[in-house]
Design a protein around this motif. Sequence first.
Motif, PDB file in Angstrom:
ATOM      1  N   PHE A   1      25.981  60.363 120.700  1.00 14.24           N
ATOM      2  CA  PHE A   1      27.304  60.811 120.598  1.00 14.24           C
ATOM      3  C   PHE A   1      27.973  59.592 120.510  1.00 14.24           C
ATOM      4  CE2 PHE A   1      25.745  64.115 123.479  1.00 14.24           C
ATOM      5  CZ  PHE A   1      26.037  65.188 122.734  1.00 14.24           C
TER       6      PHE A   1
ATOM      7  N   VAL B   1      31.527  57.755 121.449  1.00 11.45           N
ATOM      8  CA  VAL B   1      32.502  58.024 122.361  1.00 11.45           C
ATOM      9  C   VAL B   1      33.663  56.986 122.316  1.00 11.45           C
ATOM     10  CG1 VAL B   1      30.935  59.138 124.163  1.00 11.45           C
ATOM     11  CG2 VAL B   1      31.394  56.823 124.060  1.00 11.45           C
TER      12      VAL B   1
ATOM     13  N   ALA C   1      22.108  60.231 124.080  1.00 14.92           N
ATOM     14  CA  ALA C   1      21.944  61.325 125.193  1.00 14.92           C
ATOM     15  C   ALA C   1      20.456  61.710 125.156  1.00 14.92           C
ATOM     16  CB  ALA C   1      22.597  62.365 124.821  1.00 14.92           C
TER      17      ALA C   1
ATOM     18  N   PRO D   1      17.496  64.490 136.431  1.00 17.17           N
ATOM     19  CA  PRO D   1      18.764  64.202 137.036  1.00 17.17           C
ATOM     20  C   PRO D   1      19.946  64.433 136.269  1.00 17.17           C
ATOM     21  CG  PRO D   1      17.772  62.333 136.597  1.00 17.17           C
ATOM     22  CD  PRO D   1      16.653  63.144 136.225  1.00 17.17           C
ATOM     23  N   ASN D   2      21.110  64.194 136.888  1.00 19.28           N
ATOM     24  CA  ASN D   2      22.328  64.559 136.119  1.00 19.28           C
ATOM     25  C   ASN D   2      22.507  63.380 134.933  1.00 19.28           C
ATOM     26  OD1 ASN D   2      23.945  65.152 139.301  1.00 19.28           O
ATOM     27  ND2 ASN D   2      23.769  66.695 137.747  1.00 19.28           N
ATOM     28  N   GLY D   3      22.821  63.952 133.872  1.00 19.41           N
ATOM     29  CA  GLY D   3      23.061  63.184 132.695  1.00 19.41           C
ATOM     30  C   GLY D   3      21.751  62.873 131.974  1.00 19.41           C
ATOM     31  N   ALA D   4      20.665  63.566 132.456  1.00 17.99           N
ATOM     32  CA  ALA D   4      19.416  63.274 131.616  1.00 17.99           C
ATOM     33  C   ALA D   4      19.362  63.731 130.323  1.00 17.99           C
ATOM     34  CB  ALA D   4      18.187  63.834 132.581  1.00 17.99           C
ATOM     35  N   GLY D   5      20.170  64.622 129.868  1.00 15.26           N
ATOM     36  CA  GLY D   5      20.276  65.153 128.593  1.00 15.26           C
ATOM     37  C   GLY D   5      19.773  66.444 128.367  1.00 15.26           C
ATOM     38  N   LYS D   6      19.665  67.053 129.527  1.00 12.62           N
ATOM     39  CA  LYS D   6      18.908  68.709 129.512  1.00 12.62           C
ATOM     40  C   LYS D   6      19.844  69.574 128.734  1.00 12.62           C
ATOM     41  CE  LYS D   6      19.184  68.925 133.998  1.00 12.62           C
ATOM     42  NZ  LYS D   6      19.789  67.702 134.409  1.00 12.62           N
ATOM     43  N   THR D   7      21.228  69.479 129.125  1.00 15.86           N
ATOM     44  CA  THR D   7      22.244  70.431 128.280  1.00 15.86           C
ATOM     45  C   THR D   7      22.266  70.195 126.764  1.00 15.86           C
ATOM     46  OG1 THR D   7      23.580  70.543 130.376  1.00 15.86           O
ATOM     47  CG2 THR D   7      24.658  71.131 128.399  1.00 15.86           C
ATOM     48  N   THR D   8      22.288  68.646 126.696  1.00 14.65           N
ATOM     49  CA  THR D   8      22.434  68.208 125.176  1.00 14.65           C
ATOM     50  C   THR D   8      21.201  68.946 124.420  1.00 14.65           C
ATOM     51  OG1 THR D   8      23.126  66.152 126.009  1.00 14.65           O
ATOM     52  CG2 THR D   8      22.323  66.349 123.768  1.00 14.65           C
TER      53      THR D   8
ATOM     54  N   GLU E   1      25.388  76.551 130.675  1.00 17.64           N
ATOM     55  CA  GLU E   1      25.660  75.641 131.902  1.00 17.64           C
ATOM     56  C   GLU E   1      27.104  76.247 132.254  1.00 17.64           C
ATOM     57  OE1 GLU E   1      25.875  71.675 131.560  1.00 17.64           O
ATOM     58  OE2 GLU E   1      25.160  70.981 133.530  1.00 17.64           O
TER      59      GLU E   1
ATOM     60  N   GLU F   1      20.688  75.602 134.053  1.00 18.63           N
ATOM     61  CA  GLU F   1      20.964  75.463 135.530  1.00 18.63           C
ATOM     62  C   GLU F   1      21.285  77.028 135.907  1.00 18.63           C
ATOM     63  OE1 GLU F   1      21.515  72.453 137.104  1.00 18.63           O
ATOM     64  OE2 GLU F   1      21.529  71.001 135.014  1.00 18.63           O
TER      65      GLU F   1
ATOM     66  N   HIS G   1      18.047  71.192 138.431  1.00 18.57           N
ATOM     67  CA  HIS G   1      17.418  69.767 139.162  1.00 18.57           C
ATOM     68  C   HIS G   1      17.057  70.195 140.643  1.00 18.57           C
ATOM     69  CE1 HIS G   1      21.832  69.958 139.718  1.00 18.57           C
ATOM     70  NE2 HIS G   1      21.986  69.323 138.425  1.00 18.57           N
TER      71      HIS G   1
ATOM     72  N   GLN H   1      31.309  70.111 121.400  1.00 18.89           N
ATOM     73  CA  GLN H   1      31.082  69.575 122.726  1.00 18.89           C
ATOM     74  C   GLN H   1      31.765  69.876 124.280  1.00 18.89           C
ATOM     75  OE1 GLN H   1      31.868  65.399 121.247  1.00 18.89           O
ATOM     76  NE2 GLN H   1      29.921  65.543 119.797  1.00 18.89           N
TER      77      GLN H   1
HETATM   78  N1  LIG Z   1      30.111  65.336 124.165  1.00 22.73           N
HETATM   79  C1  LIG Z   1      29.677  64.146 124.605  1.00 22.73           C
HETATM   80  N2  LIG Z   1      30.168  63.111 124.234  1.00 22.73           N
HETATM   81  C2  LIG Z   1      29.753  61.764 124.744  1.00 22.73           C
HETATM   82  N3  LIG Z   1      28.396  61.902 125.540  1.00 22.73           N
HETATM   83  C3  LIG Z   1      27.973  62.955 125.638  1.00 22.73           C
HETATM   84  C4  LIG Z   1      28.310  64.295 125.550  1.00 22.73           C
HETATM   85  N4  LIG Z   1      27.848  65.378 125.900  1.00 22.73           N
HETATM   86  C5  LIG Z   1      26.767  64.746 126.811  1.00 22.73           C
HETATM   87  N5  LIG Z   1      26.998  63.268 126.648  1.00 22.73           N
HETATM   88  C6  LIG Z   1      26.295  62.260 127.422  1.00 22.73           C
HETATM   89  O1  LIG Z   1      24.972  62.579 127.367  1.00 22.73           O
HETATM   90  C7  LIG Z   1      24.044  62.214 128.559  1.00 22.73           C
HETATM   91  C8  LIG Z   1      23.287  63.491 128.906  1.00 22.73           C
HETATM   92  O2  LIG Z   1      24.279  64.680 129.109  1.00 22.73           O
HETATM   93  P1  LIG Z   1      24.005  66.146 129.451  1.00 22.73           P
HETATM   94  O3  LIG Z   1      25.071  67.005 129.657  1.00 22.73           O
HETATM   95  O4  LIG Z   1      22.679  66.589 128.380  1.00 22.73           O
HETATM   96  O5  LIG Z   1      23.134  66.082 130.707  1.00 22.73           O
HETATM   97  P2  LIG Z   1      22.473  67.021 131.937  1.00 22.73           P
HETATM   98  O6  LIG Z   1      20.886  66.613 131.856  1.00 22.73           O
HETATM   99  O7  LIG Z   1      22.719  68.423 131.513  1.00 22.73           O
HETATM  100  O8  LIG Z   1      22.988  66.689 132.966  1.00 22.73           O
HETATM  101  P3  LIG Z   1      23.458  67.588 134.316  1.00 22.73           P
HETATM  102  O9  LIG Z   1      22.152  68.030 134.995  1.00 22.73           O
HETATM  103  O10 LIG Z   1      24.486  66.913 134.946  1.00 22.73           O
HETATM  104  O11 LIG Z   1      23.998  68.938 133.673  1.00 22.73           O
HETATM  105  C9  LIG Z   1      25.118  62.004 129.604  1.00 22.73           C
HETATM  106  O12 LIG Z   1      25.078  60.662 129.845  1.00 22.73           O
HETATM  107  C10 LIG Z   1      26.347  62.536 128.795  1.00 22.73           C
HETATM  108  O13 LIG Z   1      27.369  61.495 129.478  1.00 22.73           O
END
Ligand SMILES: Nc1ncnc2c1ncn2[C@@H]1O[C@H](COP(=O)(O)OP(=O)(O)OP(=O)(O)O)[C@@H](O)[C@H]1O
Lengths: 316, 309, 255
Positions: A17, A19, A28, A47-54, A91, A168, A200, C255
């Motif tokens: 991404f 930013v 990500a 864990p949070n921020g691992a990149g699952k949602t991405t 999510e 989730e 998680h 996003q």
């Molecule tokens: N649109 C975006 N712009 C910049 N960074 C992003 C964006 N979307 C996600 N990220 C970054 O990518 C990383 C992964 O985010 P993601 O949402 O995929 O995590 P996750 O595994 O789903 O976390 P959670 O369990 O908290 O939902 C994070 O560090 C987040 O800050």
Amino acid sequence: MAIPTVILKTEVLRKTFKVGFWGKQVTALEGLNLEVRQGEVFGFLGPNGAGKTTTLKMLMGLIYPTSGKAWLFGKDIGNAEAKARLGFLPESPYFYDYLTGIEFLQFYGHLFGLRGGSLHRRIDELLDLVGMTHARDLQLRKFSKGMLQRIGIAQALINDPELVVLDEPMSGLDPIGRKEIRDLILRLKETGKTIFFSSHILHDAELLCDRVSILVKGRLVAMGRISDLIGAASMQSIEAVVEGLGSDGLAQVRPLTIKVTVHGERALLVLNGQEQVDPILDKIRAAKAKLISLTPQNSSLEDLFMREVREQGGRA
Amino acid sequence: MKARQLHSKSQNLITWLLLSLLLCMTIMLQYQLQQREGHVQKLEQLRLLPRGEVLKPALLGYHHLGADIIWLKIIQVLGERIVGEKDYEWLYHALDVATTLDTKYIYAYDAGATVLAELAGRVDLSNQLLEKGLEPNPGSWRIPFVLGFNHFFHLGDHLRAADYMARAARVPGFPPAGPPPYVARLATRLYAQGQNPEVAIEFLEGMLQQTHEDWVRDQLERRKKRVTVERDLQTIERSVQRYIEKNGRNPLSLLDLVVNGVLTRMPIEPYGGEYRLNSKTGEVTSSTHAERMRVYRSSDAMAKKGDIE
Amino acid sequence: MIARIVSISLNTFRENLREKLLYNLLIFALLMIGSSILLSRLTLGDYHRLILDLGLASINIFGVLIAIFVGIGLVSKEIDKKTIYTIISKPVPRYAFLVGKYLGLVITLMANTVVMIIGLLVVLHVMDVPITVLLFKSLSLIFVELMVITAVALVFSTFTSSTLSAIFTLAIYVIGHLSADLKTFGEKMDTVGRGILSALYYIMPNLERFNLKGHVINHVDLSADDLLLTFAYGASYTVMLLVLASMIFQRRDFQ
Ligand SMILES: Nc1ncnc2c1ncn2[C@@H]1O[C@H](COP(=O)(O)OP(=O)(O)OP(=O)(O)O)[C@@H](O)[C@H]1O
Ligand SMILES: [Mg+2]
């Protein structure tokens, strides 16, 4: 044994991404390789921020990969045919909150070209399945979080999909709600659907999943059956709680343990396996202390998870 | 996989093509419409303007901007050049609205009045506009100057012209904002010499210095040429008079005048023609313009049939 | 696909109907149209003109306000609220979503305009002002203008926030009404300036083309050919904007 069909596959999938004002690159997801087979329940953990949602958003065609590829049902992501065989729950879902439960499901049914009596029947079925029949004429704005989660799942199932992708599904639910969703997932599995969900909440994953993968900071650190993963990291430990050991006794037992925690008169001793039990008991007897409990600890997904996260964190 | 990529590439190409096609179509339609609309619609827009007094409050404080936009529209109509008689009424209406919205819109008074007088031949409207601008703009020398111009050239009233010119000269300040020095000089000469082609030429030159709109300049240049012919003819006539007094007979040719010393230099006819002398009657004419301009004759006795103003 | 587009547009229409702004604007417009009855009592002389003037202007202005202020949130709100996630993950191409949203707002505008037109017709009838074909020509072109402006708002909505979209769309609306002046302005400039301004003239929507209000008031007819050509211009411009919006939308990440 027939080789199970792979219905979801990614190959070095990467996403960065931009930013901030200067467009700083944030990675990500780094080169994810993943395979989900037909009929399994697959847990996508991290864990949070691992990149699952991405990852899930890329699979659903909501964002585009920076590089790498992914296939659903052997078709490129974004393919309409593949999407027709798919259900997705985002999510913490946001929906058109001015619709009632039934209007909401009707709308999504129409997007699949469903209508008329068959759609009505399908909606009744689904409302029953997710236990929301009572809320069919209630506006979504009046739903609780758990109800939203359920109607969201109903929405994901409207087209009777072969693959259900849930981001989730258990978050924000109370223990009863979580159990109900778990049962729902198991029921879907029984009807032959493939379920791919991120979470998680490890306990849920442990109870549900055939296979899991663990993602930390955008990297895949483990993937496989839970039993295999835990077995590979096999680390049985035993905990003993002792009272009145005294400082001398403590000094005596310490070399035989991995960890000692003292709470006033009591001490928690963590032993590294079966072999240490007899020598420790001897020492306790010698010190005239009282053994309160002795419990073998099965290594869990949680331990594995914590270890992987710690190692990744240390490396980063 | 390759095929899929190719597919999406070709899809991409198709959308680009579609977009360009639509753009071309839109531009063509726009062009087509523009061809059809022509001049009429622009004038209509002026006609549709509500009265300034009504418009001003409706503009919620943006009346200066409103004046600018109306002026832009006026310019468009003026640029067309093919404005008919009646259309100038609308032009006047639009100018009136613009100057009501912004009473200090000097340029609109100035250029608008010049156009009304020079191109439309509507001195009445021109003066009406200028008179309206006099009061709110005591610091502008242009408005009385153009008024003087109108009175001199169009109304033949050199005394009132002189009054306006004196008023213009009295405006405080220095050029470029204040009146240039020739304004005071013109005022004096107007009082002293009246309808004299020399004065007229100086007047026109002053006017030309201030005017930037091409179509008005053309008009002024034309007028200046025409007056130049008149001035030259009068100069020659005076030499002929002197020649007769000196020699007791008519000169044989114009060259005769120069040789005799009564004419210092043979004037050049500005239209590329020549000046001619009838040696029998002593009458001087231009090969390009048969008529004379009556306003600049010092006495009515000299006026003849076919004179123009 | 058409059925899906229709579902999305009907849902959008339904969503729009919940917008409070819409009703406020509509009520205000009707009040303006109605107030011309009172005003005409005050003015001597040509009150026909005043009623038509005020009525057409109200329909136009409030239509534009609705088009802009509902149009700018059309897509960006869906992305902000993440409601788009569940739609794009269904077999609905992105362009179909966009077209559906657009048509939804067009339906909303249509409903609003019809209400305002009925209001105007009632006033005209009560005040014995003749209702002409030309009036309907003008009203139809007002609607075409609204369609173009909605499409402009949609294009901005696909890549910027609501506030910026509103500013940009308003700017285009103003420029669109001055574009003929832009060109004339350019003709007085050097080659570069003229080039830029005449390019702008051809690319910007020329919204003055859709303005027949003066014609109605002064009884200057517009020929059927001209009317048709103007319709074609509006349609072609709108479709172009929709294609452009789809192209931008197809490329973006949600996003
Ligand atoms: N649109 C975006 N712009 C910049 N960074 C992003 C964006 N979307 C996600 N990220 C970054 O990518 C990383 C992964 O985010 P993601 O949402 O995929 O995590 P996750 O595994 O789903 O976390 P959670 O369990 O908290 O939902 C994070 O560090 C987040 O800050
Ligand atoms: Mg997430």
